[in-house]
Design a protein around this motif. Structure first.
Motif, PDB file in Angstrom:
ATOM      1  N   PHE A  31      -6.104 -12.626 -45.536  1.00 28.40           N
ATOM      2  CA  PHE A  31      -7.405 -13.281 -45.470  1.00 28.40           C
ATOM      3  C   PHE A  31      -7.361 -14.273 -45.697  1.00 28.40           C
ATOM      4  O   PHE A  31      -6.267 -14.648 -46.185  1.00 28.40           O
ATOM      5  CB  PHE A  31      -8.396 -12.205 -45.908  1.00 28.40           C
ATOM      6  CG  PHE A  31      -8.212 -10.446 -45.690  1.00 28.40           C
ATOM      7  CD1 PHE A  31      -9.004 -10.254 -45.019  1.00 28.40           C
ATOM      8  CD2 PHE A  31      -7.210  -9.889 -46.210  1.00 28.40           C
ATOM      9  CE1 PHE A  31      -9.629  -8.811 -44.358  1.00 28.40           C
ATOM     10  CE2 PHE A  31      -7.823  -8.456 -46.247  1.00 28.40           C
ATOM     11  CZ  PHE A  31      -8.639  -8.320 -44.462  1.00 28.40           C
ATOM     12  N   GLY A  32      -8.740 -15.027 -45.101  1.00 27.82           N
ATOM     13  CA  GLY A  32      -8.849 -16.591 -45.526  1.00 27.82           C
ATOM     14  C   GLY A  32      -7.338 -17.392 -45.358  1.00 27.82           C
ATOM     15  O   GLY A  32      -7.474 -18.366 -45.830  1.00 27.82           O
ATOM     16  N   LYS A  33      -7.481 -17.248 -43.733  1.00 29.14           N
ATOM     17  CA  LYS A  33      -6.096 -18.436 -42.791  1.00 29.14           C
ATOM     18  C   LYS A  33      -6.783 -17.743 -41.667  1.00 29.14           C
ATOM     19  O   LYS A  33      -7.148 -16.887 -41.165  1.00 29.14           O
ATOM     20  CB  LYS A  33      -5.121 -17.383 -43.300  1.00 29.14           C
ATOM     21  CG  LYS A  33      -3.968 -18.311 -43.113  1.00 29.14           C
ATOM     22  CD  LYS A  33      -2.657 -17.832 -43.913  1.00 29.14           C
ATOM     23  CE  LYS A  33      -1.499 -18.091 -43.071  1.00 29.14           C
ATOM     24  NZ  LYS A  33       0.069 -17.710 -43.342  1.00 29.14           N
ATOM     25  N   SER A  34      -6.621 -18.632 -41.015  1.00 31.18           N
ATOM     26  CA  SER A  34      -6.975 -18.410 -39.707  1.00 31.18           C
ATOM     27  C   SER A  34      -5.750 -19.184 -38.352  1.00 31.18           C
ATOM     28  O   SER A  34      -4.769 -20.087 -39.195  1.00 31.18           O
ATOM     29  CB  SER A  34      -8.281 -19.693 -38.892  1.00 31.18           C
ATOM     30  OG  SER A  34      -8.075 -21.029 -39.614  1.00 31.18           O
ATOM     31  N   VAL A  35      -5.657 -18.835 -37.312  1.00 29.00           N
ATOM     32  CA  VAL A  35      -5.231 -19.661 -36.832  1.00 29.00           C
ATOM     33  C   VAL A  35      -5.543 -21.233 -35.902  1.00 29.00           C
ATOM     34  O   VAL A  35      -6.888 -21.467 -35.138  1.00 29.00           O
ATOM     35  CB  VAL A  35      -4.503 -19.026 -35.266  1.00 29.00           C
ATOM     36  CG1 VAL A  35      -3.455 -19.372 -33.892  1.00 29.00           C
ATOM     37  CG2 VAL A  35      -3.726 -17.288 -35.540  1.00 29.00           C
ATOM     38  N   ASP A  36      -4.860 -22.001 -36.381  1.00 27.75           N
ATOM     39  CA  ASP A  36      -4.832 -23.559 -35.519  1.00 27.75           C
ATOM     40  C   ASP A  36      -4.826 -24.035 -34.473  1.00 27.75           C
ATOM     41  O   ASP A  36      -5.722 -25.025 -33.941  1.00 27.75           O
ATOM     42  CB  ASP A  36      -4.497 -24.800 -37.032  1.00 27.75           C
ATOM     43  CG  ASP A  36      -5.832 -24.505 -38.017  1.00 27.75           C
ATOM     44  OD1 ASP A  36      -6.776 -23.840 -37.873  1.00 27.75           O
ATOM     45  OD2 ASP A  36      -5.724 -25.185 -39.041  1.00 27.75           O
ATOM     46  N   GLY A  37      -3.293 -23.470 -33.878  1.00 24.01           N
ATOM     47  CA  GLY A  37      -3.438 -24.059 -32.727  1.00 24.01           C
ATOM     48  C   GLY A  37      -1.651 -23.265 -32.487  1.00 24.01           C
ATOM     49  O   GLY A  37      -1.732 -22.123 -32.969  1.00 24.01           O
ATOM     50  N   PHE A  38      -0.755 -22.900 -31.004  1.00 21.99           N
ATOM     51  CA  PHE A  38       0.341 -22.352 -30.853  1.00 21.99           C
ATOM     52  C   PHE A  38       0.903 -23.304 -29.814  1.00 21.99           C
ATOM     53  O   PHE A  38       0.436 -24.375 -28.893  1.00 21.99           O
ATOM     54  CB  PHE A  38      -0.442 -20.729 -30.772  1.00 21.99           C
ATOM     55  CG  PHE A  38      -1.333 -20.742 -29.090  1.00 21.99           C
ATOM     56  CD1 PHE A  38      -0.821 -20.962 -28.057  1.00 21.99           C
ATOM     57  CD2 PHE A  38      -2.700 -20.828 -29.538  1.00 21.99           C
ATOM     58  CE1 PHE A  38      -1.406 -21.517 -26.585  1.00 21.99           C
ATOM     59  CE2 PHE A  38      -3.156 -20.793 -28.071  1.00 21.99           C
ATOM     60  CZ  PHE A  38      -2.831 -20.653 -26.886  1.00 21.99           C
ATOM     61  N   ASP A  39       2.581 -22.929 -29.803  1.00 19.39           N
ATOM     62  CA  ASP A  39       3.036 -23.604 -28.752  1.00 19.39           C
ATOM     63  C   ASP A  39       3.693 -22.313 -28.543  1.00 19.39           C
ATOM     64  O   ASP A  39       4.179 -20.979 -28.975  1.00 19.39           O
ATOM     65  CB  ASP A  39       3.811 -24.005 -28.858  1.00 19.39           C
ATOM     66  CG  ASP A  39       3.143 -25.927 -29.832  1.00 19.39           C
ATOM     67  OD1 ASP A  39       2.592 -26.136 -28.810  1.00 19.39           O
ATOM     68  OD2 ASP A  39       3.537 -25.730 -30.934  1.00 19.39           O
ATOM     69  N   GLN A  40       4.026 -21.759 -27.158  1.00 21.41           N
ATOM     70  CA  GLN A  40       4.609 -21.005 -26.499  1.00 21.41           C
ATOM     71  C   GLN A  40       5.226 -21.557 -25.091  1.00 21.41           C
ATOM     72  O   GLN A  40       5.208 -22.190 -24.458  1.00 21.41           O
ATOM     73  CB  GLN A  40       3.725 -19.909 -25.886  1.00 21.41           C
ATOM     74  CG  GLN A  40       2.099 -20.463 -24.983  1.00 21.41           C
ATOM     75  CD  GLN A  40       1.676 -19.529 -23.877  1.00 21.41           C
ATOM     76  OE1 GLN A  40       2.093 -18.057 -23.533  1.00 21.41           O
ATOM     77  NE2 GLN A  40       0.264 -19.737 -23.924  1.00 21.41           N
ATOM     78  N   ASP A  41       5.870 -20.397 -25.622  1.00 20.10           N
ATOM     79  CA  ASP A  41       7.577 -19.994 -23.841  1.00 20.10           C
ATOM     80  C   ASP A  41       7.367 -18.838 -22.883  1.00 20.10           C
ATOM     81  O   ASP A  41       6.936 -18.236 -23.635  1.00 20.10           O
ATOM     82  CB  ASP A  41       8.851 -20.943 -23.963  1.00 20.10           C
ATOM     83  CG  ASP A  41       9.153 -20.517 -25.269  1.00 20.10           C
ATOM     84  OD1 ASP A  41       8.970 -19.101 -24.997  1.00 20.10           O
ATOM     85  OD2 ASP A  41       9.985 -21.123 -25.903  1.00 20.10           O
ATOM     86  N   GLU A  42       8.436 -18.868 -22.007  1.00 21.39           N
ATOM     87  CA  GLU A  42       8.403 -17.694 -21.783  1.00 21.39           C
ATOM     88  C   GLU A  42       8.900 -16.461 -22.698  1.00 21.39           C
ATOM     89  O   GLU A  42       8.489 -14.974 -22.698  1.00 21.39           O
ATOM     90  CB  GLU A  42       9.536 -17.924 -19.709  1.00 21.39           C
ATOM     91  CG  GLU A  42      10.937 -18.004 -20.785  1.00 21.39           C
ATOM     92  CD  GLU A  42      11.344 -18.141 -19.559  1.00 21.39           C
ATOM     93  OE1 GLU A  42      11.673 -16.944 -18.769  1.00 21.39           O
ATOM     94  OE2 GLU A  42      11.820 -19.204 -19.400  1.00 21.39           O
ATOM     95  N   HIS A  43       9.342 -16.660 -23.684  1.00 24.01           N
ATOM     96  CA  HIS A  43       9.964 -16.183 -24.670  1.00 24.01           C
ATOM     97  C   HIS A  43       9.332 -15.299 -26.341  1.00 24.01           C
ATOM     98  O   HIS A  43       9.344 -14.862 -26.709  1.00 24.01           O
ATOM     99  CB  HIS A  43      11.550 -16.219 -25.490  1.00 24.01           C
ATOM    100  CG  HIS A  43      12.497 -16.830 -24.311  1.00 24.01           C
ATOM    101  ND1 HIS A  43      13.183 -15.375 -23.127  1.00 24.01           N
ATOM    102  CD2 HIS A  43      13.191 -17.783 -23.836  1.00 24.01           C
ATOM    103  CE1 HIS A  43      13.267 -16.288 -22.488  1.00 24.01           C
ATOM    104  NE2 HIS A  43      14.116 -17.261 -22.242  1.00 24.01           N
TER     105      HIS A  43
END
Length: 427
Positions: free
Chosen positions: A144-156
């Motif tokens: 709690f008290g935390k959020s996702v500000d962004g992400f990076d991804q690839d096929e894995h």
């Protein structure tokens, strides 16, 4: 619970189910997010739920379960817990300025056919959130008290970047962050508007209950396309809803303003409306919460991009006018988990199947919202209101709503059937 214990239990469930254990992050600890966590954990996956609020958001107004949503709760084995928390709402009355009922439509409690304006399964949102949390907290990690500000991804993998500056790798990132989903904005094309608007706005809050507040929901129609609803969920509290038709930029923007400004707006729009309006406006000042929103649907062509997928209102919000928002979230969580469990080694196939399987249902419940019918129930003139009440009163005197409810075989989700997923049967 100690995380090592959670991991061991998850490993044991993965072995029992015969599925590959995935590491999954769910962004949003509401109804859809926790329902998904329930099914994924029972499928043997390592699940983390991250919620930007500092504690479980076990608040909100009354919600209902209908059709396939009722079956989803039954498959989770939680119907007993839900029944213990149901709100006693026997029906809906349309009242005049003196509070006299001109027409009353009772709930369909026969166990067959279609639910009426009030469901047989009415429950406070906070109670349903707590039920889901109790069912998941021992084998799901909550932050709690935390959020996702962004992400990076690839096929894995997908790497989530958190608000505290940390990052973590996952097999899948799920956006269960509601109608205003930030993750949805990240996977859609820039400038794309996901909202389908119906020109209706709503605010709701709690006031103290008084002796005349019964277990029948009161609905009072006011000239100018306005409506006031009162429903009581416990011995001390009553819910108030102000609803209005308006297409102005001011109305659309007010929901992003400070609470004080929102309350001023709604008080101004409904001042002098009659019935118990002044009581309700006065109660804004002491309400434990106040919520204002535009009634919209979320309509997008895809619910996933790579290893990021949306569920619940973030994917296909049907709006409160559908009566299927919560049920849609529960059903979507079940289908997404089912497809992941069937294809743990092929997430692209799982997410494609999720879309193919669920989209007919999502389109069905969204299609139940007809702006013309909504406007018909919120007339602009007193003459039109009188006509509406007369016709509705005659229909209820002839028991037409009861007959329609009993003879309609399907509820608002149509004849779409909840699929069977063998990997989830052990839950």
């Amino acid at each position: 619970m100690n995380l090592s214990v959670i991991d061991k239990e998850v490993d044991d469930m993965a072995l029992a189910s015969g599925t590959r254990s995935l590491k999954i992050l769910i962004c949003g600890g509401g109804i859809a997010g926790q329902a998904l966590a329930y099914w994924l954990a029972h499928g043997g996956h390592r699940v983390k739920v991250i919620e930007r609020f500092p504690a479980l958001r076990a608040t909100g107004a009354q919600v209902d379960l209908r059709g396939q949503g009722i079956e989803a709760i039954e498959r989770m084995g939680l119907m007993g817990a839900v029944r213990n928390k149901l709100v006693d709402e026997a029906g809906v009355a349309f009242v005049n300025a003196c509070g006299k009922a001109r027409a009353t439509i009772m709930a369909n409690t026969s166990g067959q056919g279609r639910q009426t304006l009030t469901s047989e399964y009415e429950i406070m949102r906070g109670d349903l959130v707590r039920i889901l949390n109790d069912a998941t907290k021992d084998n799901v990690e909550y932050v709690f008290g935390k959020s996702v500000d962004g992400f990076d991804q690839d096929e894995h993998q997908v790497v989530a970047h958190f608000s505290d500056g940390s990052s973590e790798e996952f097999d899948l990132l799920v956006g269960a962050d509601g109608q205003g989903s930030r993750l949805r904005r990240a996977i859609l094309s820039e400038g794309f508007d996901p909202y389908w608007r119906v020109g209706i706005h709503m605010a709701y809050w709690f006031v103290s209950r008084i002796a005349s507040d019964s277990n029948i929901r009161d609905s009072y129609i006011v000239p100018g396309g306005r409506q006031i609803m009162r429903r009581s969920h416990n011995p001390s509290e009553t819910q108030v809803y102000f609803v209005m038709r308006e297409d102005s930029e001011e109305a659309s923007a007010i929901h992003r303003e400070p609470i004080e400004r929102q309350q001023e707006f709604w008080a101004g729009r409904f001042a002098g409306a009659g019935w118990q309006t002044e009581r309700f406006i006065d109660g804004m000042k002491t309400s434990p919460f106040f919520y204002s929103q535009e009634i919209v649907q979320v309509r997008i062509d895809t619910w996933s991009k790579g290893r990021v997928v949306l569920v619940g209102d973030a994917a296909h919000c049907a709006s409160p006018c559908s009566g299927m928002g919560v049920s849609g979230g529960l059903v979507g969580a079940y289908v997404l988990a089912g497809e992941i469990n069937q294809h743990p080694d092929d997430l692209p196939a799982a997410l494609a199947n999720y879309d193919t399987m669920l989209r007919p249902f999502a389109e069905e419940i969204q299609g139940q919202v007809n702006p013309r019918l909504l406007r018909l129930g919120m007339p602009m003139t007193q003459r039109a209101i009188d006509a509406f009440l007369t016709v509705t009163g005659l229909a209820t005197a002839l028991h037409i709503p009861d007959l329609v409810a009993r003879f309609f075989k399907e509820d608002r989700g149509g004849d779409w059937r909840l699929p069977d997923y063998p990997q989830l049967q052990a839950a």
